[in-house]
Design a protein around this motif. Structure first.
Motif, mmCIF file in Angstrom:
data_model
loop_
_atom_site.group_PDB
_atom_site.id
_atom_site.type_symbol
_atom_site.label_atom_id
_atom_site.label_comp_id
_atom_site.label_asym_id
_atom_site.label_seq_id
_atom_site.Cartn_x
_atom_site.Cartn_y
_atom_site.Cartn_z
ATOM 1 N N SER A 1 51.844 44.448 42.301
ATOM 2 C CA SER A 1 52.175 43.814 41.028
ATOM 3 C C SER A 1 50.917 43.195 40.453
ATOM 4 C CB SER A 1 53.266 42.745 41.201
ATOM 5 O OG SER A 1 52.766 41.634 41.913
ATOM 6 N N GLY A 2 50.865 43.172 39.128
ATOM 7 C CA GLY A 2 49.704 42.622 38.433
ATOM 8 C C GLY A 2 49.748 43.005 36.969
ATOM 9 N N PRO A 3 48.620 42.889 36.305
ATOM 10 C CA PRO A 3 48.564 43.214 34.875
ATOM 11 C C PRO A 3 48.863 44.693 34.623
ATOM 12 C CG PRO A 3 46.517 42.172 35.632
ATOM 13 C CD PRO A 3 47.336 42.467 36.837
ATOM 14 N N ALA A 4 49.303 44.983 33.418
ATOM 15 C CA ALA A 4 49.637 46.363 33.035
ATOM 16 C C ALA A 4 48.402 47.252 33.051
ATOM 17 C CB ALA A 4 50.257 46.370 31.638
ATOM 18 N N VAL A 5 48.634 48.552 33.258
ATOM 19 C CA VAL A 5 47.564 49.546 33.206
ATOM 20 C C VAL A 5 46.837 49.403 31.866
ATOM 21 C CG1 VAL A 5 47.068 52.018 33.104
ATOM 22 C CG2 VAL A 5 48.706 51.140 34.780
ATOM 23 N N GLY A 6 45.506 49.416 31.930
ATOM 24 C CA GLY A 6 44.684 49.305 30.730
ATOM 25 C C GLY A 6 44.249 47.889 30.402
ATOM 26 N N THR A 7 44.887 46.885 31.010
ATOM 27 C CA THR A 7 44.510 45.487 30.749
ATOM 28 C C THR A 7 43.114 45.228 31.297
ATOM 29 O OG1 THR A 7 46.821 44.784 30.950
ATOM 30 C CG2 THR A 7 45.131 43.071 31.160
ATOM 31 N N PRO A 8 42.218 44.666 30.484
ATOM 32 C CA PRO A 8 40.885 44.345 31.001
ATOM 33 C C PRO A 8 40.953 43.170 31.980
ATOM 34 C CG PRO A 8 40.918 44.303 28.581
ATOM 35 C CD PRO A 8 42.334 44.394 29.055
ATOM 36 N N VAL A 9 40.308 43.334 33.140
ATOM 37 C CA VAL A 9 40.185 42.248 34.121
ATOM 38 C C VAL A 9 38.702 41.968 34.336
ATOM 39 C CG1 VAL A 9 42.382 42.691 35.296
ATOM 40 C CG2 VAL A 9 40.306 43.821 36.108
ATOM 41 N N VAL A 10 38.392 40.718 34.614
ATOM 42 C CA VAL A 10 37.001 40.312 34.801
ATOM 43 C C VAL A 10 36.508 40.795 36.162
ATOM 44 C CG1 VAL A 10 35.442 38.335 35.006
ATOM 45 C CG2 VAL A 10 37.283 38.306 33.300
ATOM 46 N N ILE A 11 35.366 41.503 36.149
ATOM 47 C CA ILE A 11 34.771 41.984 37.401
ATOM 48 C C ILE A 11 33.433 41.312 37.701
ATOM 49 C CG2 ILE A 11 35.982 44.194 37.393
ATOM 50 C CD1 ILE A 11 33.340 45.448 36.326
ATOM 51 N N VAL A 12 32.843 40.670 36.695
ATOM 52 C CA VAL A 12 31.632 39.872 36.879
ATOM 53 C C VAL A 12 31.858 38.541 36.184
ATOM 54 C CG1 VAL A 12 29.153 39.646 36.387
ATOM 55 C CG2 VAL A 12 30.111 41.887 36.956
ATOM 56 N N GLY A 13 31.698 37.449 36.930
ATOM 57 C CA GLY A 13 31.871 36.117 36.363
ATOM 58 C C GLY A 13 33.204 35.473 36.686
ATOM 59 N N ALA A 14 34.063 36.163 37.437
ATOM 60 C CA ALA A 14 35.394 35.627 37.731
ATOM 61 C C ALA A 14 35.334 34.332 38.541
ATOM 62 C CB ALA A 14 36.241 36.673 38.454
ATOM 63 N N SER A 15 34.476 34.273 39.538
ATOM 64 C CA SER A 15 34.404 33.058 40.361
ATOM 65 C C SER A 15 33.895 31.877 39.542
ATOM 66 C CB SER A 15 33.550 33.273 41.604
ATOM 67 O OG SER A 15 32.241 33.654 41.251
ATOM 68 N N GLU A 16 33.004 32.134 38.577
ATOM 69 C CA GLU A 16 32.526 31.062 37.704
ATOM 70 C C GLU A 16 33.645 30.583 36.773
ATOM 71 O OE1 GLU A 16 29.003 33.254 39.186
ATOM 72 O OE2 GLU A 16 30.903 33.882 38.323
ATOM 73 N N LEU A 17 34.468 31.507 36.304
ATOM 74 C CA LEU A 17 35.611 31.115 35.482
ATOM 75 C C LEU A 17 36.582 30.257 36.289
ATOM 76 C CD1 LEU A 17 36.330 34.462 33.605
ATOM 77 C CD2 LEU A 17 35.426 32.348 32.601
ATOM 78 N N LEU A 18 36.823 30.641 37.538
ATOM 79 C CA LEU A 18 37.713 29.857 38.394
ATOM 80 C C LEU A 18 37.146 28.458 38.599
ATOM 81 C CD1 LEU A 18 40.318 29.865 40.090
ATOM 82 C CD2 LEU A 18 38.920 30.618 42.029
ATOM 83 N N GLY A 19 35.839 28.364 38.837
ATOM 84 C CA GLY A 19 35.196 27.061 38.997
ATOM 85 C C GLY A 19 35.341 26.212 37.751
ATOM 86 N N ALA A 20 35.176 26.819 36.570
ATOM 87 C CA ALA A 20 35.320 26.081 35.319
ATOM 88 C C ALA A 20 36.765 25.633 35.131
ATOM 89 C CB ALA A 20 34.876 26.952 34.137
ATOM 90 N N GLU A 21 37.697 26.521 35.445
ATOM 91 C CA GLU A 21 39.120 26.198 35.270
ATOM 92 C C GLU A 21 39.560 25.072 36.197
ATOM 93 O OE1 GLU A 21 43.570 28.223 35.450
ATOM 94 O OE2 GLU A 21 41.831 29.455 35.967
ATOM 95 N N LEU A 22 39.106 25.130 37.422
ATOM 96 C CA LEU A 22 39.522 24.129 38.413
ATOM 97 C C LEU A 22 38.563 22.946 38.481
ATOM 98 C CD1 LEU A 22 40.693 26.526 41.249
ATOM 99 C CD2 LEU A 22 42.039 25.520 39.382
ATOM 100 N N ASP A 23 37.552 22.941 37.588
ATOM 101 C CA ASP A 23 36.580 21.863 37.484
ATOM 102 C C ASP A 23 35.834 21.645 38.795
ATOM 103 O OD1 ASP A 23 35.144 19.986 36.069
ATOM 104 O OD2 ASP A 23 36.506 18.349 36.570
ATOM 105 N N VAL A 24 35.384 22.750 39.384
ATOM 106 C CA VAL A 24 34.616 22.699 40.620
ATOM 107 C C VAL A 24 33.146 22.549 40.263
ATOM 108 C CG1 VAL A 24 33.949 23.988 42.688
ATOM 109 C CG2 VAL A 24 36.284 24.147 41.815
ATOM 110 N N GLU A 25 32.512 21.513 40.824
ATOM 111 C CA GLU A 25 31.101 21.300 40.564
ATOM 112 C C GLU A 25 30.269 21.994 41.619
ATOM 113 O OE1 GLU A 25 30.068 17.243 39.895
ATOM 114 O OE2 GLU A 25 31.866 16.877 38.726
ATOM 115 N N GLU A 26 29.061 22.418 41.210
ATOM 116 C CA GLU A 26 28.151 23.098 42.149
ATOM 117 C C GLU A 26 27.633 22.129 43.175
ATOM 118 O OE1 GLU A 26 25.307 25.881 40.475
ATOM 119 O OE2 GLU A 26 26.340 25.651 38.575
#
Length: 153
Positions: free
Chosen positions: A128-153
């Protein structure tokens, strides 16, 4: 014991400095106007909007996306049914739940849960997951997660 006091003092100074910087950014000090504070928020590299379920909608500025080097790839139909995404799109949260970031429109990213069937080399087969053809992030995803969860370096 002296090291512990020194560490506590350093932590306290960092917290005070962070509070001061935050106050300056939102116009609480130095006579900043509300217009200046709003302009600061608009020019931030990323803004977050709660969409429920502990997930935020992340909107990046063009410069923020460029700095992260964000790249996407479409969800594909797996041989024999199901879905497939590149392994680099897959994220795990602190509880072990699996996610990908989808991009419903340019510069906008939303974390979406996925159910992994198996990892097959550089590809992840999903039940299960996004529909076929949906763009998913393959570079930068971990940085987005850090920004979303407010994780500091």
């Amino acid at each position: 014991m002296g090291t512990m006091k020194s560490t506590q003092a350093t932590t306290a100074r960092r917290c005070m400095a962070g509070s001061l910087l935050t106050a300056l950014m939102v116009g609480g000090l130095a006579g900043c106007s509300l217009e200046t504070a709003e302009a600061t928020r608009v020019n931030e590299p990323a803004t977050l909007e709660d969409v429920g379920g502990g997930v935020s909608r992340i909107t990046l500025s063009a410069q923020g996306a460029e700095r992260l080097g964000v790249a996407t790839a479409p969800v594909e139909k797996a041989d024999g049914g199901g879905l497939t995404v590149p392994y680099s799109a897959l994220l795990y949260d602190a509880t072990g739940k699996t996610w990908v970031y989808v991009t419903p429109e340019p510069l906008v990213f939303v974390r979406q849960p996925v159910t992994v069937d198996r990892v097959d080399g550089e590809a992840v087969k999903l039940t299960s997951g996004p529909a076929v053809g949906t763009p998913v992030v393959i570079v930068g995803a971990s940085e987005l997660l850090g920004a979303e969860l407010d994780v500091e370096e």
